[in-house]
Design a protein around this motif. Structure first.
Motif, PDB file in Angstrom:
ATOM      1  N   CYS A   1       3.564   6.648   4.137  1.00  0.00           N
ATOM      2  CA  CYS A   1       2.988   5.448   3.423  1.00  0.00           C
ATOM      3  C   CYS A   1       3.141   4.180   3.992  1.00  0.00           C
TER       4      CYS A   1
ATOM      5  N   THR B   1      -8.895   3.801  -7.971  1.00  0.00           N
ATOM      6  CA  THR B   1      -7.703   2.966  -7.081  1.00  0.00           C
ATOM      7  C   THR B   1      -7.981   2.622  -5.769  1.00  0.00           C
ATOM      8  N   LYS B   2      -7.504   1.490  -5.390  1.00  0.00           N
ATOM      9  CA  LYS B   2      -8.001   1.015  -3.777  1.00  0.00           C
ATOM     10  C   LYS B   2      -6.935   2.077  -2.755  1.00  0.00           C
ATOM     11  N   MET B   3      -5.869   2.901  -3.578  1.00  0.00           N
ATOM     12  CA  MET B   3      -5.044   3.533  -2.719  1.00  0.00           C
ATOM     13  C   MET B   3      -5.645   4.717  -2.257  1.00  0.00           C
TER      14      MET B   3
ATOM     15  N   TRP C   1       5.943   1.296 -14.182  1.00  0.00           N
ATOM     16  CA  TRP C   1       6.035   2.525 -13.121  1.00  0.00           C
ATOM     17  C   TRP C   1       7.328   3.260 -13.512  1.00  0.00           C
TER      18      TRP C   1
ATOM     19  N   ARG D   1       8.779  -1.497 -12.383  1.00  0.00           N
ATOM     20  CA  ARG D   1       7.956  -2.814 -12.655  1.00  0.00           C
ATOM     21  C   ARG D   1       6.752  -2.487 -13.273  1.00  0.00           C
TER      22      ARG D   1
ATOM     23  N   GLY E   1       0.654  -2.784 -11.359  1.00  0.00           N
ATOM     24  CA  GLY E   1      -0.213  -3.632 -10.686  1.00  0.00           C
ATOM     25  C   GLY E   1       0.248  -4.990 -11.045  1.00  0.00           C
TER      26      GLY E   1
ATOM     27  N   TYR F   1      -4.961  -6.300  -6.589  1.00  0.00           N
ATOM     28  CA  TYR F   1      -5.114  -4.758  -7.204  1.00  0.00           C
ATOM     29  C   TYR F   1      -6.554  -4.305  -7.486  1.00  0.00           C
ATOM     30  N   SER F   2      -6.655  -3.244  -7.596  1.00  0.00           N
ATOM     31  CA  SER F   2      -8.259  -2.814  -8.090  1.00  0.00           C
ATOM     32  C   SER F   2      -8.183  -2.960  -9.708  1.00  0.00           C
TER      33      SER F   2
ATOM     34  N   CYS G   1       0.501   1.220   4.811  1.00  0.00           N
ATOM     35  CA  CYS G   1       0.149   0.401   3.857  1.00  0.00           C
ATOM     36  C   CYS G   1       1.194  -0.359   2.948  1.00  0.00           C
ATOM     37  N   HIS G   2       2.321  -0.033   3.237  1.00  0.00           N
ATOM     38  CA  HIS G   2       3.194  -0.591   2.299  1.00  0.00           C
ATOM     39  C   HIS G   2       4.770  -1.016   2.971  1.00  0.00           C
TER      40      HIS G   2
ATOM     41  N   TYR H   1      -0.778  -9.802  -4.660  1.00  0.00           N
ATOM     42  CA  TYR H   1      -1.914  -8.719  -4.316  1.00  0.00           C
ATOM     43  C   TYR H   1      -2.793  -8.498  -5.211  1.00  0.00           C
TER      44      TYR H   1
HETATM   45  C1  HEC Z   1      -3.879   3.695   3.137  1.00  0.00           C
HETATM   46  C2  HEC Z   1      -2.823   2.946   2.649  1.00  0.00           C
HETATM   47  C3  HEC Z   1      -2.123   3.646   1.595  1.00  0.00           C
HETATM   48  C4  HEC Z   1      -1.291   4.341   1.624  1.00  0.00           C
HETATM   49  C5  HEC Z   1      -1.026   5.502   3.011  1.00  0.00           C
HETATM   50  C6  HEC Z   1      -0.191   4.556   0.665  1.00  0.00           C
HETATM   51  N1  HEC Z   1      -0.645   3.720  -0.112  1.00  0.00           N
HETATM   52 FE1  HEC Z   1       0.222   3.223  -2.103  1.00  0.00          FE
HETATM   53  N2  HEC Z   1      -1.060   1.789  -2.549  1.00  0.00           N
HETATM   54  C7  HEC Z   1      -2.293   1.581  -1.665  1.00  0.00           C
HETATM   55  C8  HEC Z   1      -2.880   0.194  -2.352  1.00  0.00           C
HETATM   56  C9  HEC Z   1      -4.321  -0.185  -1.719  1.00  0.00           C
HETATM   57  C10 HEC Z   1      -2.470   0.393  -3.441  1.00  0.00           C
HETATM   58  C11 HEC Z   1      -3.023  -0.747  -4.570  1.00  0.00           C
HETATM   59  C12 HEC Z   1      -3.998   0.238  -5.431  1.00  0.00           C
HETATM   60  C13 HEC Z   1      -4.726  -0.321  -6.473  1.00  0.00           C
HETATM   61  O1  HEC Z   1      -4.878  -1.599  -6.731  1.00  0.00           O
HETATM   62  O2  HEC Z   1      -5.333   0.259  -7.283  1.00  0.00           O
HETATM   63  C14 HEC Z   1      -1.135   1.035  -3.531  1.00  0.00           C
HETATM   64  C15 HEC Z   1      -0.390   1.206  -4.565  1.00  0.00           C
HETATM   65  C16 HEC Z   1       0.685   1.795  -4.909  1.00  0.00           C
HETATM   66  C17 HEC Z   1       1.605   1.716  -5.907  1.00  0.00           C
HETATM   67  C18 HEC Z   1       1.429   0.806  -7.011  1.00  0.00           C
HETATM   68  C19 HEC Z   1       2.523  -0.430  -6.823  1.00  0.00           C
HETATM   69  C20 HEC Z   1       2.146  -1.393  -7.955  1.00  0.00           C
HETATM   70  O3  HEC Z   1       2.627  -2.449  -7.531  1.00  0.00           O
HETATM   71  O4  HEC Z   1       1.662  -1.101  -8.815  1.00  0.00           O
HETATM   72  C21 HEC Z   1       2.575   2.540  -5.575  1.00  0.00           C
HETATM   73  C22 HEC Z   1       4.021   2.967  -6.116  1.00  0.00           C
HETATM   74  C23 HEC Z   1       2.363   3.150  -4.113  1.00  0.00           C
HETATM   75  N3  HEC Z   1       1.158   2.498  -3.648  1.00  0.00           N
HETATM   76  C24 HEC Z   1       3.206   3.957  -3.626  1.00  0.00           C
HETATM   77  C25 HEC Z   1       2.856   4.743  -2.292  1.00  0.00           C
HETATM   78  C26 HEC Z   1       3.586   5.770  -1.720  1.00  0.00           C
HETATM   79  C27 HEC Z   1       4.884   6.500  -2.235  1.00  0.00           C
HETATM   80  C28 HEC Z   1       2.733   6.303  -0.615  1.00  0.00           C
HETATM   81  C29 HEC Z   1       3.116   7.192   0.280  1.00  0.00           C
HETATM   82  C30 HEC Z   1       3.368   8.756  -0.168  1.00  0.00           C
HETATM   83  C31 HEC Z   1       1.821   5.402  -0.560  1.00  0.00           C
HETATM   84  N4  HEC Z   1       1.567   4.451  -1.592  1.00  0.00           N
HETATM   85  C32 HEC Z   1       0.603   5.727   0.458  1.00  0.00           C
HETATM   86  C33 HEC Z   1      -2.310   2.021   0.065  1.00  0.00           C
HETATM   87  C34 HEC Z   1      -1.754   2.840   0.240  1.00  0.00           C
END
Ligand code: HEC
Length: 188
Positions: free
Chosen positions: A84, A148-150, A129, A108, A111, A118-119, A87-88, A116
């Protein structure tokens, strides 16, 4: 009717009685036999699936998420979090990368991290969460939050998700209470 003819009649009667008794006897044997086989059979049927069902149910059920979480290792979660990290950030006040900072993410509102973008799917999903929602999200992000953007496929293993969620929980000055677990020993 002379005595000879009378004898014949008596003999005929006796024969009839014997035949009827014989048939009864035969029926009795057949009946007994069927009764025995129908007694033995259902017992076997009832016993077989019961034996097979018990281990199967255990395998299918496995420990619940709450049980896994109760015994999950934060260190293991921190290792898995390498997936993770690109990206975080996780430190208090850490900057947003491709994804938002995750300090204090448990509990929390979804989004909601300041600054930040968010999508739309994440912004409109609603709710905080919770442990359960994080578990569902991290199983397959795109299935839980539409568009989702993730771009992350998800963590398939329940134990890996529990570990990473235990780690996310530790990213706080006051970690949220773990959900109550009915039978902690079942998590072994
Ligand atoms: C390729 C980049 C990427 C990776 C790898 C990734 N994330 Fe994310 N994550 C994002 C993005 C972009 C968002 C925002 C999503 C949206 O706005 O739809 C996000 C959102 C989240 C959120 C919500 C946060 C909020 O403030 O609401 C959580 C929790 C989260 N990620 C956990 C993880 C965890 C745990 C992992 C590893 C297992 C992980 N992410 C791996 C890009 C990534």
């Amino acid at each position: 009717m002379n005595s000879f003819e009378l004898n014949k009649v008596v003999m005929a009667l006796l024969l009839t009685v014997l035949i009827v008794m014989g048939i009864n006897g035969l029926v009795g044997v057949v009946f007994d036999h069927e009764e025995m086989s129908s007694n033995a059979f259902p017992i076997e049927i009832a016993a077989a699936p019961a034996e097979g069902a018990a281990p199967k149910a255990v395998v299918e059920q496995g420990p619940t998420f709450g049980e896994l979480l109760a015994t999950a290792s934060v260190e293991k979660g921190q290792k898995i979090f390498k997936k993770c990290k690109a990206c975080h950030t996780t430190d208090n006040g850490g900057k947003n990368l491709v994804g938002p900072n995750l300090w204090n993410v448990v509990g929390r509102p979804k989004g909601s991290f300041d600054g930040y973008r968010y999508s739309d799917g994440m912004k409109s999903h609603g709710g905080d969460w919770t442990f359960e929602d994080l578990n569902t999200f991290l199983t397959k992000p795109g299935k839980f939050i539409a568009k989702t953007k993730m771009s992350f496929a998800g963590l398939k293993k329940p134990a890996d998700r529990a570990a990473i969620i235990a780690y996310l929980r530790s990213l706080s000055d006051a970690p949220a209470d773990l959900p109550a677990v009915a039978a902690p020993e079942a998590a072994e």
